[in-house]
Write an enzyme that holds these catalytic residues in place. Sequence first.
Site: not given
Ligand SMILES: [Cu+2]
Length: 498
Positions: A91, A135, A153, A351-352, A441
């Site tokens: 992330c 993030y 995040w 997501y991801h 992301h």
């Molecule tokens: Cu993430």
Amino acid sequence: MASLFLVLSSCFTGLASAANLGQWGPTIQFPLVPVAASVNPVSGKLLVWAAFSDDTFAIAKSGMTQTAEYDPATGTVTAATISNTQHDMFCPGIALDFDGRLVVTGGDTAAKTSVRNATSDTWVAAGEMNIPRGYQSTCTTSNGEIFVIGGSWSGGYGGKNGEIFNGTSWSLLPGALVKPMLTNDAQGIFRQDNHGWLFGWKNGSVFQAGPSKNMHWYGTTGQGSVTAAGLRGRDNDAMDATAVMYDAVNGLIFSAGGSSSYQSSSATRNAQIITISDTGVNATVQTINDMWYARAFHNGALLPDGSVFIVGGQTYAVPFSDGNSSLTPELWSPVTTKFTKLATGPTPRNYHSVAILMPNATIFSGGGGLCGSCATNHADGQLFAPPYLFQADGVTPAVRPVIANVSSSTISVGSTFVVTLSSLPATTPSFSLVRMGSVTHTVNTDQRRIAITGVVANGTSYTLSTPSDPGVFLPGYWYAFAMVGGVPSVAAIIKVTL
Ligand SMILES: [Cu+2]
Ligand SMILES: *[C@@H]1O[C@H](CO)[C@@H](O)[C@H](O)[C@H]1NC(C)=O
Ligand SMILES: *[C@@H]1O[C@H](CO)[C@@H](O)[C@H](O)[C@H]1NC(C)=O
Ligand SMILES: *[C@@H]1O[C@H](CO)[C@@H](O)[C@H](O)[C@H]1NC(C)=O
Ligand SMILES: *[C@@H]1O[C@H](CO)[C@@H](O)[C@H](O)[C@H]1NC(C)=O
Ligand SMILES: *[C@@H]1O[C@H](CO)[C@@H](O)[C@H](O)[C@H]1NC(C)=O
Ligand SMILES: *[C@@H]1O[C@H](CO)[C@@H](O)[C@H](O)[C@H]1NC(C)=O
Ligand SMILES: *[C@@H]1O[C@H](CO)[C@@H](O)[C@H](O)[C@H]1NC(C)=O
Ligand SMILES: *[C@@H]1O[C@H](CO)[C@@H](O)[C@H](O)[C@H]1NC(C)=O
């Protein structure tokens, strides 16, 4: 009779074009979930990574990262654990600098900076950020520095104003305030400053096109600054969306999809063209045709012809979920500004997940998950061959132009260079440059495209002129493509310097 013939022939034309949906290649297995990706400009190998673990994550627990490299030449995947920088690079923010160094900031280990040298394929630790982040977004500026903003995040909530990295250490930019670019997310500050759409532009400036509906210019020199740049048309806050500078010379950015909040929020089909000019001047926004499918957590990969391959995402944003997946990718055309449905993929990429342009003009699409023992870890990927690699029947491979050589593998901004094709093409070739990317992301601040307008032909050799502004023709590593009848060559990789 004549009108019947017309109707029939337009039907057949429709069928023929519908036949050309592009094609998914075989599944490539990885020992980990590819959550982040970048193509090494020196070796051409695809680097992917997850977290300290192959399939789960933990904030601030362990300073290492599981990585893997896919070698397109052999099809092999090799794994490596990176621990010398004591950085769990899950992330993070990512940017490729002028020397092709992959600069990875924050994430699970929120203050760290790790830098991967493309030539030696080794990682070193650089200075820590003053503000720990996860993030956040980063982008390379025309001064050769890296700008970062946002990232609540991890590393604490709020006040994640800008900083600038000079290759060694980070300095705060107290005037580059994050507050103006916050979204109105239902989860508050934890999400409001995530995943900025940043584009390095002229004279060290950075254009922020989203995800907030309010766009801004950031100044990265002195104390830093922020000024309003207008609203993104009718679009609301668009978290988990894609934004791509598909024509840097004309300041054109495509954006599509996203949801008003990070999660438990409906995605849109919205698409727009954002035009930027000089730093500080409000952008203009053109609302264009909707996508066929609503998407959040999708990825947009920029192709040699300026079209954008849009893959994955779901109609209702839920991290670690395969529910409501939009499995049919779309191709956006900068010429028609419309979307075409492509071959449906077998695997949800939400997501991801990642998507990135490969040197042979296919796209790697992979990942999704990283939720431990959940059922939605996708430790794999596939290469997608777009319609331009096939003839109209959608089956027969297109005849591709071949770049025999380029006059220099290193060129400076504004200079000319010569591309020689291996044979004289049937029709006049065109040329484009696509900056090599990094993605996680939904964010890829590195990719951008230059359509070459100044071409002088001499036999099979073509002298190409390049833009002189480093804010437009951002130094670093670029793919050079020749295209004949819309069919791209395999890229020659060139290094662009100041
Ligand atoms: Cu993430
Ligand atoms: C692109 O490269 C991959 C290897 O990474 C190969 O499997 C694929 O066939 C190539 N596709 C084309 C159209 O050249
Ligand atoms: C990367 O490493 C190589 C070999 O160790 C070295 O020669 C080169 O200067 C380094 N490049 C950068 C950009 O640091
Ligand atoms: C980067 O900034 C630091 C702190 O201001 C300074 O010590 C260092 O010399 C700078 N490095 C470069 C390459 O400019
Ligand atoms: C470039 O930006 C600096 C401040 O960062 C400003 O002083 C200068 O006037 C700008 N130059 C141009 C040509 O816009
Ligand atoms: C630029 O956009 C902002 C909103 O972001 C607005 O307040 C301002 O009036 C606009 N400026 C011009 C010259 O239109
Ligand atoms: C699918 O989307 C609907 C909203 O359209 C939502 O209520 C539902 O929870 C979603 N399903 C999953 C599995 O996320
Ligand atoms: C570049 O390719 C052309 C065509 O194959 C060849 O004639 C020429 O010698 C090559 N030039 C260099 C510098 O390799
Ligand atoms: C065209 O290329 C040939 C070599 O292939 C060279 O001799 C000639 O000078 C070139 N012409 C121009 C106008 O550059």
